[in-house]
Enzyme design. Structure first.
Site, short mmCIF file in Angstrom:
data_model
loop_
_atom_site.label_atom_id
_atom_site.label_comp_id
_atom_site.label_asym_id
_atom_site.label_seq_id
_atom_site.Cartn_x
_atom_site.Cartn_y
_atom_site.Cartn_z
N HIS A 14 -14.52 38.61 11.92
CA HIS A 14 -13.24 38.12 12.32
C HIS A 14 -12.65 38.87 13.71
CE1 HIS A 14 -13.00 36.56 8.47
NE2 HIS A 14 -12.35 37.37 7.78
N ASP A 35 -16.41 31.53 9.46
CA ASP A 35 -15.53 32.61 9.70
C ASP A 35 -14.11 31.97 9.60
OD1 ASP A 35 -13.99 34.57 10.74
OD2 ASP A 35 -15.73 35.56 11.81
N HIS A 36 -13.38 32.41 8.69
CA HIS A 36 -12.09 31.29 8.55
C HIS A 36 -11.17 31.91 9.59
CE1 HIS A 36 -10.39 35.14 6.33
NE2 HIS A 36 -9.45 34.70 6.83
N1 LIG Z 1 -11.92 35.90 -2.07
C1 LIG Z 1 -11.49 36.01 -0.84
O1 LIG Z 1 -10.47 36.02 -0.32
C2 LIG Z 1 -12.74 35.85 0.16
C3 LIG Z 1 -14.05 35.59 -0.24
N2 LIG Z 1 -14.82 35.74 0.81
C4 LIG Z 1 -16.44 35.48 0.28
O2 LIG Z 1 -16.55 34.29 -0.45
C5 LIG Z 1 -17.77 34.47 -1.35
C6 LIG Z 1 -17.13 34.42 -2.65
O3 LIG Z 1 -15.92 35.36 -3.10
P1 LIG Z 1 -15.01 35.32 -4.27
O4 LIG Z 1 -14.66 33.98 -4.75
O5 LIG Z 1 -14.17 36.31 -3.97
O6 LIG Z 1 -16.03 36.00 -5.21
P2 LIG Z 1 -16.00 36.01 -7.06
O7 LIG Z 1 -16.61 37.24 -7.37
O8 LIG Z 1 -14.73 35.85 -7.34
O9 LIG Z 1 -16.72 34.82 -7.70
C7 LIG Z 1 -18.06 34.82 -7.46
C8 LIG Z 1 -18.51 33.17 -7.93
O10 LIG Z 1 -19.91 32.91 -8.16
C9 LIG Z 1 -20.45 32.83 -9.27
N3 LIG Z 1 -21.71 33.33 -9.54
C10 LIG Z 1 -22.13 34.47 -9.09
N4 LIG Z 1 -23.64 34.80 -9.45
C11 LIG Z 1 -23.80 33.43 -9.86
C12 LIG Z 1 -25.01 32.97 -10.62
N5 LIG Z 1 -26.21 33.87 -10.74
N6 LIG Z 1 -25.16 31.92 -11.14
C13 LIG Z 1 -23.97 31.16 -11.28
N7 LIG Z 1 -22.76 31.49 -10.93
C14 LIG Z 1 -22.92 32.76 -10.37
C15 LIG Z 1 -19.44 33.45 -10.33
O11 LIG Z 1 -19.45 32.68 -11.44
P3 LIG Z 1 -19.02 33.23 -12.65
O12 LIG Z 1 -17.89 34.28 -12.53
O13 LIG Z 1 -18.54 32.30 -13.51
O14 LIG Z 1 -20.14 34.07 -13.30
C16 LIG Z 1 -18.14 33.20 -9.36
O15 LIG Z 1 -17.88 31.82 -9.57
C17 LIG Z 1 -18.26 36.03 -1.21
O16 LIG Z 1 -19.07 36.01 -0.39
C18 LIG Z 1 -16.94 36.66 -0.35
O17 LIG Z 1 -17.35 37.79 0.34
C19 LIG Z 1 -14.60 35.52 2.23
C20 LIG Z 1 -13.37 35.62 2.53
C21 LIG Z 1 -12.35 36.03 1.50
O1 LIG Z 2 -12.04 37.84 4.94
C1 LIG Z 2 -11.39 38.58 4.82
O2 LIG Z 2 -10.14 38.24 5.38
C2 LIG Z 2 -9.06 38.88 4.48
C3 LIG Z 2 -7.89 38.44 5.68
O3 LIG Z 2 -7.71 37.23 5.85
P1 LIG Z 2 -6.36 36.55 6.38
O4 LIG Z 2 -6.81 35.32 6.66
O5 LIG Z 2 -5.40 37.01 5.41
O6 LIG Z 2 -6.07 37.42 7.75
C4 LIG Z 2 -9.04 40.05 3.95
O7 LIG Z 2 -8.07 40.49 3.17
C5 LIG Z 2 -10.50 40.25 3.08
O8 LIG Z 2 -10.55 41.60 2.65
C6 LIG Z 2 -11.56 39.81 4.15
O9 LIG Z 2 -12.76 39.59 3.00
#
Ligand SMILES: NC(=O)C1=CN([C@@H]2O[C@H](COP(=O)(O)OP(=O)(O)OC[C@H]3O[C@@H](n4cnc5c(N)ncnc54)[C@H](OP(=O)(O)O)[C@@H]3O)[C@@H](O)[C@H]2O)C=CC1
Ligand SMILES: O=C1O[C@H](COP(=O)(O)O)[C@@H](O)[C@H](O)[C@H]1O
Length: 529
Positions: free
Chosen positions: A269, A206-207
């Site tokens: 959070h 949980d960042h």
């Molecule tokens: N983005 C953010 O700011 C935040 C994200 N998170 C959490 O982090 C996690 C990732 O988020 P995010 O990076 O935004 O997600 P994305 O949708 O941008 O990325 C998902 C990744 O998973 C890969 N992937 C999914 N299914 C497969 C599969 N079957 N085989 C191989 N690769 C796969 C995709 O690969 P490809 O695209 O190459 O298919 C891609 O690299 C989530 O749980 C999200 O809730 C938490 C806090 C903040």
């Molecule tokens: O985990 C998440 O957090 C961000 C907010 O993070 P912050 O560090 O910028 O406060 C939020 O925007 C996003 O929806 C959520 O998945």
């Protein structure tokens, strides 16, 4: 460390002792989901900043795994780091060194061949860079992908059971949030993980726990003598916890519409902030001692279920408005959002903790997208004076206080812990207005992190990645903790559904719906930070 930081460290006595001495053994970080948003915006920049701060071990490698081919992974990551790192411009020497240990494995998480290719790549890097099999597997993927990855890693023997031997290698798995989508799925996910791994190998992230100011809540409370005696129902009238964002759903409409702010922010959070503010002092700074105390608070939260949701919670969605002067569309007009969606982008609730320390104290918690200001804070409002000796200074007093100094009438002391931005702690108290008489006004004693320690504090992901490499799980959530969080949130989500709770609206750029005022005890007011 750059020259300017070096000088700052020498000149600023508050920075003394800041470099972290705990060592990290040579290791590889493997990121599943390496073509995704989190990797480029947060994870690679965090690794680069650790390298820049000389906190990575001598032997280090980072391997990305995802489905898309990425022939130019190194170049893409360089661009991402140049854009998203907290320290810019990019330090070429540091990046070049880091890039030597960077690799990408393309493959589907469900395909055993992916893990064979990964094993080969790890073997090559570990030999080439003189490293043993110390590995952190970071699962930056949706929760539905987690079980397949963990199974794949264990079947391929890339993870072995932990050993107590002092020089044994380690393999750990960091699991991103959301951890499940309700209590049942979180419980199932815990079971699936624990079928292959030992709890000591699981790091549920949980960042918010990696944010300096969130950790500082514990130092402020338990590292000082004067605040803790005030930290209870005897002195506190109510507590407000706010996690507000100016941002909307930022191209994540599909994910968001299935999730909503209660699952996305409050379940994790905001409840973490609540536990840090209300937990009892742990017996030591030990992962389980700290987490035991947090779990006790979560279990003492009075459930909100059935029709109570109508009285104790408010959910809402933003409609078109202006955030900092820019026109923005309403939630239902966002791409990939159902035009009839009932998903909440704002939630407010009034909570009670049934404990000796907090019995009778309302905790008001709110979180929203597209609010007036990005702000995360905890505000403790203290009880009013039992008897007023001094009068409030009349407005417009000749030569009187400037308007920034607030009227004292009916405004008891407030302690505000600003998590972000402008990280710090402010205490509002009454002071005498200079001149004849004994008129009073409220002023603030204000500690600012930026001023005291310099502006570029480490990002949450830096701290948490480093802790995972070191094997310190204190700032990660335990299985029972994450289930206790869902145990509180689930009945609210069910209550909304079963009672068909109204979805209020608020204008983007405002402080949320007027309906949230009815949660407050008469006399209390929502803060406008
Ligand atoms: N983005 C953010 O700011 C935040 C994200 N998170 C959490 O982090 C996690 C990732 O988020 P995010 O990076 O935004 O997600 P994305 O949708 O941008 O990325 C998902 C990744 O998973 C890969 N992937 C999914 N299914 C497969 C599969 N079957 N085989 C191989 N690769 C796969 C995709 O690969 P490809 O695209 O190459 O298919 C891609 O690299 C989530 O749980 C999200 O809730 C938490 C806090 C903040
Ligand atoms: O985990 C998440 O957090 C961000 C907010 O993070 P912050 O560090 O910028 O406060 C939020 O925007 C996003 O929806 C959520 O998945």
């Amino acid at each position: 460390m750059s020259f300017s930081e070096d000088v700052a460290a020498l000149e600023n006595p508050l920075r003394e002792g800041m470099p972290d001495e705990r060592t990290v053994r040579p290791c590889t970080v493997v990121i599943f989901g390496a073509s995704g948003d989190l990797t480029r915006r947060k994870l690679l920049p965090a690794i680069y900043n650790l390298a820049l701060s000389r906190l990575l071990p001598g032997g280090f490698a980072a391997v990305g795994v995802a489905r898309r081919p990425k022939p130019e992974f190194g170049r893409e990551m360089r661009e991402a780091v140049a854009k998203f790192s907290r320290r810019r411009p990019l330090d070429e020497a540091t990046w070049c060194e880091l890039e030597k240990g960077l690799a990408y494995v393309q493959g589907d998480f469900n395909d055993p061949a992916t893990y064979e290719r990964l094993a080969a790549e790890l073997g090559r890097l570990e030999v080439e860079r003189g490293m043993r099999q110390n590995r952190v597997f970071y699962l930056a993927v949706a929760p539905t992908e987690v079980p397949a990855i963990v199974r794949g890693l264990c079947d391929a023997k890339l993870i072995e059971p932990p050993s107590e031997a002092p020089d044994a290698c380690y393999q750990r798995v960091v699991v991103e949030k959301p951890f499940g989508e309700d209590l049942a799925s979180a419980h199932a996910l815990n079971r699936q993980l624990l079928a292959c791994l030992d709890e000591r190998q699981i790091y549920r992230i949980d960042h918010y726990l990696g944010k300096e100011t969130v950790q500082n809540l514990l130092v402020f409370r338990f590292g000082n003598t004067i605040f803790e005696p005030l930290w209870s129902r005897q002195h506190v009238s109510h507590v407000q916890i706010t996690v507000a964002e100016e941002l909307g759903v930022e191209g994540r409409g599909k994910f968001y519409d299935q999730t909503g702010i209660t699952r996305d922010i409050v379940q994790n959070h905001a409840l973490q902030l609540l536990t840090m503010v209300t937990m009892e002092p742990p017996s030591s700074w030990d992962a389980d001692a700290v987490r035991d105390e947090k779990v006790k608070v979560l279990r003492a939260l009075r459930p909100i279920r059935g029709r109570e949701v109508l009285e104790k919670t408010v959910r809402a969605q933003y409609v078109a408005g202006a955030v900092r002067g820019d026109r923005v569309p309403g939630y239902r007009e966002e791409p990939d959002v159902d035009p009839d969606s009932k998903t909440e982008t704002y939630v407010a609730m009034s909570l009670r903790i049934d404990s000796f320390r907090w019995g009778g104290v309302p905790f008001y918690l709110r979180s929203g997208k597209r609010l007036a200001k990005r702000c995360a804070e905890v505000a403790l409002h203290f009880k009013p004076l039992p008897h007023r000796l001094f009068r409030d200074a009349p407005a417009g007093l000749d030569g009187g206080p400037p308007p920034s100094i607030r009227r004292g009438e009916d405004e008891p002391n407030v302690l505000v812990v600003r998590i972000q931005p402008d990280e710090g702690i402010a205490l509002r108290f009454a002071t005498k207005v200079p001149g004849g008489g004994m008129a009073m006004r409220n002023v603030a004693m204000d500690f600012r992190y930026g001023t005291a320690f310099g502006s570029s504090t480490p990002e949450a992901y830096e701290r948490l990645l480093l802790d995972a490499m070191r094997g310190d799980a204190t700032l990660f959530t335990r299985a029972d903790e994450v289930e206790a969080q869902w145990g509180f949130i689930d009945p609210i989500l069910t209550g909304w559904r079963e009672e068909d709770a109204p979805v209020a609206t608020y204008e983007a750029g405002s402080w949320g719906p007027a309906e949230a005022d009815r949660l407050l005890v008469p006399g209390d007011k929502w803060r406008k930070p």
